[in-house]
Design a protein around this motif. Sequence first.
Motif, PDB file in Angstrom:
ATOM      1  N   THR A  32     -47.930 -52.219 -76.436  1.00 16.80           N
ATOM      2  CA  THR A  32     -47.868 -50.846 -76.938  1.00 16.80           C
ATOM      3  C   THR A  32     -48.455 -49.834 -75.957  1.00 16.80           C
ATOM      4  OG1 THR A  32     -48.147 -51.750 -79.165  1.00 16.80           O
ATOM      5  CG2 THR A  32     -48.326 -49.381 -78.915  1.00 16.80           C
ATOM      6  N   PRO A  33     -49.642 -50.077 -75.372  1.00 17.93           N
ATOM      7  CA  PRO A  33     -50.164 -49.079 -74.424  1.00 17.93           C
ATOM      8  C   PRO A  33     -49.225 -48.836 -73.247  1.00 17.93           C
ATOM      9  CG  PRO A  33     -51.900 -50.588 -75.089  1.00 17.93           C
ATOM     10  CD  PRO A  33     -50.620 -51.146 -75.627  1.00 17.93           C
ATOM     11  N   ASP A  34     -48.599 -49.892 -72.735  1.00 18.84           N
ATOM     12  CA  ASP A  34     -47.641 -49.703 -71.643  1.00 18.84           C
ATOM     13  C   ASP A  34     -46.444 -48.887 -72.105  1.00 18.84           C
ATOM     14  OD1 ASP A  34     -49.225 -51.123 -69.893  1.00 18.84           O
ATOM     15  OD2 ASP A  34     -48.226 -53.027 -70.273  1.00 18.84           O
ATOM     16  N   LEU A  35     -45.993 -49.142 -73.337  1.00 18.79           N
ATOM     17  CA  LEU A  35     -44.892 -48.355 -73.886  1.00 18.79           C
ATOM     18  C   LEU A  35     -45.296 -46.888 -74.001  1.00 18.79           C
ATOM     19  CD1 LEU A  35     -42.069 -48.250 -75.169  1.00 18.79           C
ATOM     20  CD2 LEU A  35     -43.154 -48.758 -77.372  1.00 18.79           C
ATOM     21  N   VAL A  36     -46.517 -46.639 -74.440  1.00 16.24           N
ATOM     22  CA  VAL A  36     -47.025 -45.270 -74.523  1.00 16.24           C
ATOM     23  C   VAL A  36     -46.995 -44.614 -73.147  1.00 16.24           C
ATOM     24  CG1 VAL A  36     -49.069 -43.870 -74.995  1.00 16.24           C
ATOM     25  CG2 VAL A  36     -48.459 -45.718 -76.543  1.00 16.24           C
ATOM     26  N   ALA A  37     -47.450 -45.342 -72.128  1.00 18.33           N
ATOM     27  CA  ALA A  37     -47.497 -44.788 -70.770  1.00 18.33           C
ATOM     28  C   ALA A  37     -46.103 -44.437 -70.272  1.00 18.33           C
ATOM     29  CB  ALA A  37     -48.168 -45.785 -69.833  1.00 18.33           C
ATOM     30  N   TYR A  38     -45.130 -45.314 -70.491  1.00 17.52           N
ATOM     31  CA  TYR A  38     -43.772 -45.057 -69.998  1.00 17.52           C
ATOM     32  C   TYR A  38     -43.095 -43.935 -70.781  1.00 17.52           C
ATOM     33  CZ  TYR A  38     -43.882 -49.044 -66.853  1.00 17.52           C
ATOM     34  OH  TYR A  38     -44.190 -49.902 -65.831  1.00 17.52           O
ATOM     35  N   VAL A  39     -43.329 -43.873 -72.093  1.00 16.08           N
ATOM     36  CA  VAL A  39     -42.769 -42.767 -72.882  1.00 16.08           C
ATOM     37  C   VAL A  39     -43.303 -41.440 -72.360  1.00 16.08           C
ATOM     38  CG1 VAL A  39     -42.817 -41.658 -75.153  1.00 16.08           C
ATOM     39  CG2 VAL A  39     -42.294 -44.075 -74.978  1.00 16.08           C
ATOM     40  N   GLY A  40     -44.610 -41.373 -72.115  1.00 14.56           N
ATOM     41  CA  GLY A  40     -45.195 -40.144 -71.590  1.00 14.56           C
ATOM     42  C   GLY A  40     -44.671 -39.790 -70.213  1.00 14.56           C
ATOM     43  N   ALA A  41     -44.552 -40.785 -69.338  1.00 17.94           N
ATOM     44  CA  ALA A  41     -44.096 -40.521 -67.975  1.00 17.94           C
ATOM     45  C   ALA A  41     -42.651 -40.018 -67.960  1.00 17.94           C
ATOM     46  CB  ALA A  41     -44.227 -41.785 -67.130  1.00 17.94           C
ATOM     47  N   PHE A  42     -41.774 -40.694 -68.692  1.00 19.50           N
ATOM     48  CA  PHE A  42     -40.368 -40.274 -68.695  1.00 19.50           C
ATOM     49  C   PHE A  42     -40.189 -38.932 -69.401  1.00 19.50           C
ATOM     50  CE2 PHE A  42     -39.489 -44.844 -67.863  1.00 19.50           C
ATOM     51  CZ  PHE A  42     -38.687 -44.672 -66.741  1.00 19.50           C
ATOM     52  N   THR A  43     -41.005 -38.661 -70.417  1.00 26.51           N
ATOM     53  CA  THR A  43     -40.942 -37.343 -71.052  1.00 26.51           C
ATOM     54  C   THR A  43     -41.355 -36.265 -70.061  1.00 26.51           C
ATOM     55  OG1 THR A  43     -41.457 -38.299 -73.221  1.00 26.51           O
ATOM     56  CG2 THR A  43     -41.775 -35.938 -72.961  1.00 26.51           C
ATOM     57  N   GLY A  44     -42.421 -36.525 -69.304  1.00 26.39           N
ATOM     58  CA  GLY A  44     -42.867 -35.559 -68.310  1.00 26.39           C
ATOM     59  C   GLY A  44     -41.800 -35.247 -67.286  1.00 26.39           C
ATOM     60  N   LEU A  45     -41.084 -36.273 -66.826  1.00 25.71           N
ATOM     61  CA  LEU A  45     -40.035 -36.063 -65.828  1.00 25.71           C
ATOM     62  C   LEU A  45     -38.811 -35.384 -66.433  1.00 25.71           C
ATOM     63  CD1 LEU A  45     -38.878 -36.438 -63.016  1.00 25.71           C
ATOM     64  CD2 LEU A  45     -38.195 -38.758 -63.660  1.00 25.71           C
ATOM     65  N   LEU A  46     -38.369 -35.843 -67.599  1.00 21.20           N
ATOM     66  CA  LEU A  46     -37.178 -35.271 -68.232  1.00 21.20           C
ATOM     67  C   LEU A  46     -37.378 -33.789 -68.532  1.00 21.20           C
ATOM     68  CD1 LEU A  46     -34.395 -35.630 -69.622  1.00 21.20           C
ATOM     69  CD2 LEU A  46     -35.638 -36.190 -71.715  1.00 21.20           C
ATOM     70  N   ALA A  47     -38.492 -33.449 -69.158  1.00 18.44           N
ATOM     71  CA  ALA A  47     -38.740 -32.046 -69.496  1.00 18.44           C
ATOM     72  C   ALA A  47     -38.884 -31.192 -68.246  1.00 18.44           C
ATOM     73  CB  ALA A  47     -39.991 -31.937 -70.363  1.00 18.44           C
ATOM     74  N   GLY A  48     -39.481 -31.754 -67.197  1.00 20.30           N
ATOM     75  CA  GLY A  48     -39.614 -31.009 -65.951  1.00 20.30           C
ATOM     76  C   GLY A  48     -38.271 -30.683 -65.334  1.00 20.30           C
ATOM     77  N   LEU A  49     -37.331 -31.621 -65.382  1.00 26.06           N
ATOM     78  CA  LEU A  49     -35.999 -31.368 -64.841  1.00 26.06           C
ATOM     79  C   LEU A  49     -35.229 -30.362 -65.692  1.00 26.06           C
ATOM     80  CD1 LEU A  49     -35.000 -35.004 -63.812  1.00 26.06           C
ATOM     81  CD2 LEU A  49     -35.451 -33.094 -62.270  1.00 26.06           C
ATOM     82  N   ILE A  50     -35.390 -30.442 -67.020  1.00 23.74           N
ATOM     83  CA  ILE A  50     -34.669 -29.517 -67.899  1.00 23.74           C
ATOM     84  C   ILE A  50     -35.150 -28.088 -67.680  1.00 23.74           C
ATOM     85  CG2 ILE A  50     -34.282 -28.887 -70.316  1.00 23.74           C
ATOM     86  CD1 ILE A  50     -34.448 -31.853 -71.000  1.00 23.74           C
ATOM     87  N   ALA A  57     -49.175 -40.345 -71.149  1.00 28.93           N
ATOM     88  CA  ALA A  57     -49.140 -41.406 -70.138  1.00 28.93           C
ATOM     89  C   ALA A  57     -50.560 -41.831 -69.758  1.00 28.93           C
ATOM     90  CB  ALA A  57     -48.374 -40.936 -68.908  1.00 28.93           C
ATOM     91  N   ALA A  58     -51.456 -40.865 -69.614  1.00 30.05           N
ATOM     92  CA  ALA A  58     -52.843 -41.192 -69.267  1.00 30.05           C
ATOM     93  C   ALA A  58     -53.485 -42.036 -70.355  1.00 30.05           C
ATOM     94  CB  ALA A  58     -53.639 -39.905 -69.054  1.00 30.05           C
ATOM     95  N   ALA A  59     -53.290 -41.642 -71.606  1.00 28.03           N
ATOM     96  CA  ALA A  59     -53.863 -42.422 -72.703  1.00 28.03           C
ATOM     97  C   ALA A  59     -53.263 -43.821 -72.738  1.00 28.03           C
ATOM     98  CB  ALA A  59     -53.626 -41.704 -74.027  1.00 28.03           C
ATOM     99  N   GLY A  60     -51.963 -43.942 -72.477  1.00 27.27           N
ATOM    100  CA  GLY A  60     -51.329 -45.255 -72.467  1.00 27.27           C
ATOM    101  C   GLY A  60     -51.847 -46.150 -71.359  1.00 27.27           C
ATOM    102  N   MET A  61     -52.229 -45.549 -70.233  1.00 28.12           N
ATOM    103  CA  MET A  61     -52.772 -46.338 -69.124  1.00 28.12           C
ATOM    104  C   MET A  61     -54.245 -46.678 -69.329  1.00 28.12           C
ATOM    105  SD  MET A  61     -51.045 -44.683 -65.684  1.00 28.12           S
ATOM    106  CE  MET A  61     -51.652 -43.030 -65.986  1.00 28.12           C
ATOM    107  N   GLY A  62     -54.851 -46.169 -70.398  1.00 24.38           N
ATOM    108  CA  GLY A  62     -56.266 -46.419 -70.635  1.00 24.38           C
ATOM    109  C   GLY A  62     -57.183 -45.376 -70.040  1.00 24.38           C
ATOM    110  N   ALA A  63     -56.609 -44.314 -69.467  1.00 19.68           N
ATOM    111  CA  ALA A  63     -57.409 -43.232 -68.891  1.00 19.68           C
ATOM    112  C   ALA A  63     -57.674 -42.189 -69.973  1.00 19.68           C
ATOM    113  CB  ALA A  63     -56.688 -42.619 -67.692  1.00 19.68           C
ATOM    114  N   TYR A  64     -58.475 -42.549 -70.957  1.00 19.01           N
ATOM    115  CA  TYR A  64     -58.683 -41.681 -72.116  1.00 19.01           C
ATOM    116  C   TYR A  64     -59.431 -40.407 -71.748  1.00 19.01           C
ATOM    117  CZ  TYR A  64     -57.265 -45.886 -74.582  1.00 19.01           C
ATOM    118  OH  TYR A  64     -56.557 -46.971 -75.023  1.00 19.01           O
ATOM    119  N   VAL A  65     -60.398 -40.497 -70.861  1.00 22.21           N
ATOM    120  CA  VAL A  65     -61.132 -39.299 -70.440  1.00 22.21           C
ATOM    121  C   VAL A  65     -60.206 -38.374 -69.653  1.00 22.21           C
ATOM    122  CG1 VAL A  65     -63.032 -38.420 -69.046  1.00 22.21           C
ATOM    123  CG2 VAL A  65     -63.350 -40.476 -70.431  1.00 22.21           C
TER     124      VAL A  65
END
Length: 744
Positions: A319-337, A361-369
């Motif tokens: 799940t945390p990895d899924l969270v990280a990838y969802v955040g990363a792809f959302t960041g890229l998709l919205a940036g392109l749009i 993505a940061a929270a998914g990678m465990g970088a909570y701070v």
Amino acid sequence: MNAYSLAPLLLLFPAIGVLFNGLIGRRFVEADAKVGERWSGWFASLMAIGSFVIAVLLFLSLQANEFQAMIVPIIDWISIPSANFYIPWAIRVDTLSVTMMLVVTGVGSLIHIYAIGYMHGDPNFSRFFTYFSLFIFFMLILVSGSTYLVLFVGWEGVGLCSFLLISFWFDRTNAAGKAMNADAGRKAFIVNRVGDFGMILAMFLMFWAFRSLEFGAVFNTAVEMFEQGHVVEFGLFSAPIGTVLTAITALFLLGATGKSAQIPLYVWLPDAMAGPTPVSALIHAATMVTSGIYLIVRSNVLFELARESGPVIFGVISTPDLVAYVGAFTGLLAGLIAFTQFDIKKVLAYSTVSQLGFMIAAAGMGAYVAAMFHLVTHAFFKALLFLGSGSVIHGMEHGHHHLHEHTHDDHHGDGHHEEAPFDPQDMRTMGGLRHKMPTTFWVYLVGALALSGIPPLAGFWSKDEILAHGNEHALVVYVILAIAAVCTAFYMGRQLHMTFFGEPRHAAAEHAQESPRLMTTPLIVLAGLAIVGGLLNLPYLTQAMAEANHNHPAGIFLGLEGWLEHSIKSFELSEEGILHLPHTPIVLSPVVAGISTLLAVLALGGAFYVYRNKPETAADPDPLQKLKPLWWFRILPFETFYMKFIVPPFNWLANWLAFAVDWNFWHDFVHNNLIRDMFVSFATFLADVFDKFGVDGTVNGIGSVTKGLAGGIRRTQTGFARTYALGVFLGAVALLAYFLWVLY
């Protein structure tokens, strides 16, 4: 110092603001608009400021009491002694909740003050501030609740307020006669219900597994069950605790994608820009959209236990990895749009979606701070940008009003004159506003550079911390986020140039004027925070400095980490060896920081190069669609390759993502066909089939059977004694026969 007993005032102040404006505020405004607006707006603002003061006192109390968390009970909410079930309504005062309280009340107070000037003259002035105070009230419930159930009350409350505020101007229609504001409000409400459904299921599953919804009890029980390899029983079925934790956290992710506008539920946020600009700044930049990040960070123990369980989802990903990838792809998709948008607020809306992707993505990678650090700095510069865009819109509307008055005078009595439609939010009609609105320009420039990640502004430090963590632990996520960061710098450079540079492309821009001080003062304060906000969690600049301060106590260096580690239980569990939390580098990485800064500067410069003196008029096409190569491309044999193999694919990709993927697929197909039509079909089935033939059929059928039986029995009641005597005789014979058969 101990101000914990004052914690209930945190909720009481905005509640008083709701009651004042909801009950008598309108009467003040109707009696005297000028005086009434002051009473209505400033009373709501003072209540928000009062909550901010309480949050500051709680901050000082935590520092004075060695950061020990405190539960402040308010009322006994749900109590079932026979089932040993007890949920109090209590406020949890710890470093994480107080951080959110300070952001919500601090930034919220500035936006309240700004809104007094922005909403001046609106006939529903007091209703607006009623909704504003109500939102602050529910948002504080969300971040201060000591249980998931109280958090969910605030979660649903801010969803309601989002609907009310987005559709505030519900009676406005566009040129086609569609009520865009009302539609946008309904869309936000319905899409968020999808994520809320995931939240409800997660709480059901959590209560079944852990027999509690209180944060501390849930986390402690989960750790204990994980260490023992516990199996959770579901009647005839059972599942390992790792699988249950994966299901709970996956459902939390679904809830976060709704509130924090991630793939696939981000479609409501761009449409929500139909609401007043202060709403966009408060709800869609600094507070409500960060609820999903707060939920994940608050539930860090559950996510890290799910990480320890391994790739449970289809056996390939945790799940945390899924969270990280969802955040990363959302960041890229919205940036392109965002490249294809011309509405000044929609550019910022897609930027918000992108930056929320960084946090997720940061929270998914465990970088909570790092996630919380970017949440705080983003609240500063994105609220600044939204309020700055509101100042621009206000100035453009003033210019258009001035133009309209003169045009009306010139054409007085001319019944054939028809005014062309004008959109004050369309960047193609702007240009040259840095001379007309200098204060707005300079503060907007600060916000844009902070968002782009230019040092030493706040956005650079928080974004760099996320990128440094990705470079250390998740290279694919790092690459995706780095590309998204380049997109951010480019579309912000594009927006800056189209809005403030060049020559005015519309007469309204020629006559635009600076906003009043009531609006520009909060902008200046937010610009100051966007400049110095990086000091909240400044990394050590050298390894020697880090070794000298290896415990990194709270201070100017890693202050936020030293503050939040008292609430993020995963740090403690990692030190005990129960978890293996991926730790974020505490020393500035020159390579990561250098690459991100260089790319940001190149992207900003590229945007200014592409849009140099273009478009010249509001009707000109976007220069991005007709990119020309740089001069040195013409000298070297790259021009043909560039024009044939770089420009067309880039333009195709940006347009395909913006119109085919984002609009035709996500907005139309997913929202209309999957969500709306399936909801309507299911509701129709429940009403016309299940209710009519199931519920009503069952009730009516029981009634018909009862009526038939009663009719049959009634025929035996003849009123003749001989008939009843015969019945008694036959019954006695039957009983005698039965006993003889049993005995013999």
